[in-house]
Write a protein that holds these residues in place. Structure first.
Motif, mmCIF file in Angstrom:
data_model
loop_
_atom_site.group_PDB
_atom_site.id
_atom_site.type_symbol
_atom_site.label_atom_id
_atom_site.label_comp_id
_atom_site.label_asym_id
_atom_site.label_seq_id
_atom_site.Cartn_x
_atom_site.Cartn_y
_atom_site.Cartn_z
ATOM 1 N N TYR A 22 0.825 -1.217 0.000
ATOM 2 C CA TYR A 22 0.000 0.000 0.000
ATOM 3 C C TYR A 22 0.854 1.259 0.000
ATOM 4 N N ILE A 23 1.903 1.282 0.807
ATOM 5 C CA ILE A 23 2.754 2.466 0.899
ATOM 6 C C ILE A 23 3.257 2.897 -0.482
ATOM 7 N N LYS A 24 3.483 1.940 -1.348
ATOM 8 C CA LYS A 24 3.979 2.245 -2.701
ATOM 9 C C LYS A 24 2.935 2.960 -3.556
ATOM 10 N N ILE A 25 1.651 2.771 -3.258
ATOM 11 C CA ILE A 25 0.583 3.388 -4.067
ATOM 12 C C ILE A 25 -0.188 4.451 -3.296
ATOM 13 N N ALA A 26 0.201 4.700 -2.047
ATOM 14 C CA ALA A 26 -0.535 5.644 -1.205
ATOM 15 C C ALA A 26 -0.507 7.048 -1.793
ATOM 16 N N THR A 27 -1.618 7.753 -1.670
ATOM 17 C CA THR A 27 -1.704 9.115 -2.190
ATOM 18 C C THR A 27 -1.109 10.143 -1.229
ATOM 19 N N ASN A 30 -5.436 -0.821 0.795
ATOM 20 C CA ASN A 30 -5.585 -0.065 -0.449
ATOM 21 C C ASN A 30 -6.782 0.872 -0.419
ATOM 22 N N ASP A 31 -7.793 0.514 0.372
ATOM 23 C CA ASP A 31 -8.988 1.352 0.450
ATOM 24 C C ASP A 31 -8.758 2.634 1.245
ATOM 25 N N PHE A 32 -7.603 2.760 1.907
ATOM 26 C CA PHE A 32 -7.283 4.046 2.533
ATOM 27 C C PHE A 32 -7.302 5.164 1.486
ATOM 28 N N ASN A 33 -6.911 4.852 0.258
ATOM 29 C CA ASN A 33 -6.914 5.891 -0.776
ATOM 30 C C ASN A 33 -8.319 6.403 -1.053
ATOM 31 N N LEU A 34 -9.336 5.542 -0.923
ATOM 32 C CA LEU A 34 -10.726 5.987 -1.094
ATOM 33 C C LEU A 34 -11.105 6.981 0.002
#
Length: 237
Positions: free
Chosen positions: A28-33, A102-106
């Motif tokens: 997730y850290i790699k794709i976090a906004t 991954n849903d943290f980005n939402l």
């Protein structure tokens, strides 16, 4: 390194899940906004969780931990996480990973406009008894708090840290985080997120503490609402 977002991960006897937590949070850290780090809060685990946590933190700069001397409960672990973070945003996820990092980005998509954004578990993968007890508990809580939230027990939330640090946390009141933000005149929103079956470890809450606990906590919330101190500074010199 300057981080913007800290994910708090409460841990109690989750040795079978922690390597998966490491793998999924690193992905997730790699794709976090937002620039993201992780804070484990070991709530007095009696298994090998602490050894695993220390090993994970040693090999990953983005991971840190605090460890309690003894088990104090989920609300205490979340509160400690809020106390120790120094980023502008804080979130939390359970170490059973029944929700996806991954849903943290939402949730983060909405945090500029709101002060707390919480997940709502869609198509829950829990037993009938667990789903029904949660639905009843949420209905009871919603009647007391009028927070409009459908699933405050969802272990996926993002909060502006300045609000999180002002939450007067007591045992059991992790279910009332949206209502606690409303006490501060903050704005809240719920967003549908994924839900998965528990893959390992044991659930920490049963039927009775999902129903009787929240009912008792509702009265504690009403007392707190009446006594809560809220102020805004107009000038200082």
């Amino acid at each position: 390194m300057s981080y913007q977002f800290t994910i708090v991960v409460p841990v109690y006897n989750e040795e079978d899940n922690l390597l998966r937590v490491e793998k999924e949070l690193l992905a997730y850290i790699k794709i976090a906004t937002k620039k993201t780090n992780v804070l484990f809060v070991n709530d007095g685990s009696k298994d090998k969780s602490q050894d695993l946590i220390e090993a994970i933190c040693q090999r990953n700069l983005e991971f840190n931990y605090i460890s309690f001397k003894e088990n104090r409960g989920l609300s205490a672990a979340i509160k400690a996480g809020f106390d120790y973070v120094d980023t502008e945003l804080v979130g939390y996820i359970d170490s059973d990973l029944q929700t996806s990092p991954n849903d943290f980005n939402l949730l983060l998509e909405n945090i500029d406009e709101f002060d707390l954004v919480t997940g709502v578990r869609s198509n829950r993968k829990d037993s009938f008894t667990k789903n029904m007890s949660s639905k009843i508990a949420n209905g009871i809580r919603r009647a007391f708090t009028h927070d409009g939230m459908d699933d405050t027990g969802c272990p996926l939330k993002v909060i502006k840290t300045e609000y999180a640090k002002r939450i007067p946390m007591f045992k059991g009141l992790h279910r009332f985080l949206p209502a606690m933000i409303l006490l501060q005149h903050g704005k809240i929103k719920q967003v549908p997120v994924q839900h998965f079956p528990r893959m390992a470890g044991q659930a920490k809450f049963g039927l009775w503490n999902r129903l009787l606990g929240p009912l008792a906590d509702c009265f504690a919330y009403l007392w707190m609402k009446k006594k809560y101190i809220n102020y805004e500074v107009n000038k200082k010199g």
